[in-house]
Design a protein around this motif. Structure first.
Motif, PDB file in Angstrom:
ATOM      1  N   LYS A  90       0.827  -1.199   0.000  1.00 35.00           N
ATOM      2  CA  LYS A  90       0.000   0.000   0.000  1.00 35.00           C
ATOM      3  C   LYS A  90       0.866   1.256   0.000  1.00 35.00           C
ATOM      4  N   ASN A  93       1.958   2.255  -3.240  1.00 31.28           N
ATOM      5  CA  ASN A  93       0.857   2.580  -4.153  1.00 31.28           C
ATOM      6  C   ASN A  93       0.591   1.454  -5.151  1.00 31.28           C
ATOM      7  N   LEU A  95      -1.719  -1.132  -4.445  1.00 32.96           N
ATOM      8  CA  LEU A  95      -3.014  -1.768  -4.199  1.00 32.96           C
ATOM      9  C   LEU A  95      -4.147  -0.893  -4.704  1.00 32.96           C
ATOM     10  N   GLN A  96      -5.177  -1.555  -5.222  1.00 31.98           N
ATOM     11  CA  GLN A  96      -6.375  -0.861  -5.693  1.00 31.98           C
ATOM     12  C   GLN A  96      -7.394  -0.800  -4.560  1.00 31.98           C
ATOM     13  N   PRO A  97      -7.696   0.373  -4.017  1.00 30.48           N
ATOM     14  CA  PRO A  97      -8.667   0.443  -2.913  1.00 30.48           C
ATOM     15  C   PRO A  97     -10.018  -0.132  -3.320  1.00 30.48           C
ATOM     16  N   ASP A 112      -7.638  -2.878   7.021  1.00 27.32           N
ATOM     17  CA  ASP A 112      -7.269  -1.497   6.748  1.00 27.32           C
ATOM     18  C   ASP A 112      -8.438  -0.579   7.106  1.00 27.32           C
ATOM     19  N   GLU A 116     -11.079   4.537   2.286  1.00 26.13           N
ATOM     20  CA  GLU A 116     -11.153   3.603   1.171  1.00 26.13           C
ATOM     21  C   GLU A 116     -10.134   2.493   1.452  1.00 26.13           C
ATOM     22  N   SER A 118      -7.620  -0.549   1.440  1.00 26.92           N
ATOM     23  CA  SER A 118      -6.847  -1.183   0.380  1.00 26.92           C
ATOM     24  C   SER A 118      -6.669  -2.670   0.598  1.00 26.92           C
ATOM     25  N   TRP A 119      -6.910  -3.151   1.831  1.00 29.86           N
ATOM     26  CA  TRP A 119      -6.776  -4.577   2.103  1.00 29.86           C
ATOM     27  C   TRP A 119      -7.767  -4.992   3.186  1.00 29.86           C
ATOM     28  N   ALA A 253      -6.119  -8.431  -1.110  1.00 30.10           N
ATOM     29  CA  ALA A 253      -6.164  -7.116  -1.746  1.00 30.10           C
ATOM     30  C   ALA A 253      -6.161  -7.280  -3.258  1.00 30.10           C
ATOM     31  N   LYS A 256      -3.178  -3.100  -8.046  1.00 29.63           N
ATOM     32  CA  LYS A 256      -3.446  -2.001  -8.983  1.00 29.63           C
ATOM     33  C   LYS A 256      -2.880  -2.350 -10.353  1.00 29.63           C
TER      34      LYS A 256
END
Length: 337
Positions: A90, A93, A95-97, A112, A116, A118-119, A253, A256
């Motif tokens: 995370k 940057n 991970l996709q929230p 998390d 928003e 992320s995991w 997660a 991204k």
């Protein structure tokens, strides 16, 4: 007959079309290898249109691989990796929230808590000592009750533990000792423990397996593996050291950059579903959905009360420095990879 053939042909076409329409997700994981088939099967009972292609290794190896692939990600989803590792991803940057359906019912301690997220957490795995009672009696060794006990000279060469660079279990131990004892006392403790270490393995399960077969009397491992081996009849006792237990959350997660966002979100929704949590509870006493947790044989009652106050963010921030220092001091006893 022609009608039958036509119907059969249509049926075959439908099957082929269904297979062709199946979305494949590349899922990176640190889960135990003997759990992967069950996890995929349970998910496919509800979502047969999504195929999981596992890429499995120990926590440290998977984490390093994900970081190396940062600019060219190969994974779509991570399902079953330490929360500390996902915090690192995370921070990079990667991970996709996404807030899965049912997220608000999860324990805040295990997911998390950003607006928003992320995991998401699945379950917690905790430290334990796997002690072979036959070997202990044969060698005349006392049963340890605490982490400090393991530094006694009587245990010289009798202990195996995981290498924290490759094993999430090894890292949760080292991180816990530093948090429990403080920096100076924590490293001094590991100096004393190192004198008694037979070897460091690259798997968190292996020390317990070695204790179960009598290769060593004591394996520093984690409760899940010890419980499973005890179920299978291994002559081991599980010891939960009195100072408190290091722990880590197994989490999931979306990576991204995936082009399969819809399928990835479907998997994430299922990962935190009551059905999935009940599945995790088959092997873990502590799951992220409190209402799904039932007692698990051979786990201690009130297992969560044995856990230390673990600062996962601190562990993620200091991970590389901790591992670098550990390798400089102790890596000479690590088994070959």
């Amino acid at each position: 007959m022609k009608l039958f053939k036509s119907v059969l042909a249509l049926a075959l076409c439908s099957v082929i079309a269904g297979v062709q329409a199946q979305t494949e997700l590349t899922v990176y994981t640190g889960l135990e290898a003997d759990s992967l088939k069950k996890y995929a099967q349970r998910f496919n009972e509800d979502h047969p249109d999504i195929k999981i292609n596992w890429v499995r290794d120990s926590t440290g190896v998977i984490t390093a691989r994900l970081l190396a692939e940062k600019d060219n990600p190969r994974a779509d989803v991570v399902w079953g990796l330490g929360g500390t590792s996902l915090l690192m991803l995370k921070n990079e940057n990667m991970l996709q929230p996404y807030k899965p359906v049912g997220f608000d019912r999860l324990s805040a301690q295990f997911s998390d808590q950003a607006p928003e997220p992320s995991w998401v957490g699945m379950n917690a795995w905790m430290a334990a000592l796997c002690v072979n009672t036959i070997e202990m009696e044969k060698k005349g060794l006392p049963m340890p009750n605490s982490w400090q006990d393991l530094t006694q000279p009587v245990y010289q060469g009798q202990i195996v533990m995981p290498n924290p660079s490759s094993s999430g279990t090894g890292f949760l131990d080292v991180s816990a000792w530093l948090q429990l004892m403080g920096d100076d006392a924590g490293w001094a403790y590991m100096d004393g423990l190192h004198k008694n270490i037979n070897r460091y393995t690259h798997s968190g399960s292996k020390p317990c397996k070695m204790a179960a077969t009598g290769e060593v009397p004591i394996g520093v491992s984690f409760a899940f593996r010890g419980v499973r081996l005890k179920h299978q009849g291994a002559p081991i006792e599980l010891v939960y050291p009195s100072e408190g237990l290091g722990w880590e959350v197994e989490a999931a997660a979306i990576i991204k950059g995936t082009t399969k966002t819809a399928a990835a979100k479907t998997l994430m929704d299922w990962v935190v579903s009551p059905k999935a949590m009940k599945m995790y509870n088959e092997g873990f006493a502590i799951v992220a959905l409190p209402e799904a947790a039932k007692p698990v044989k051979h786990f201690p009652e009130h297992a969560q009360e044995l856990l230390i106050d673990n600062d996962l963010a601190w562990a993620a921030e200091h991970r590389q420095a901790i591992l670098s220092k550990w390798q400089q001091r102790y890596d000479g006893k690590s088994e070959a990879q």
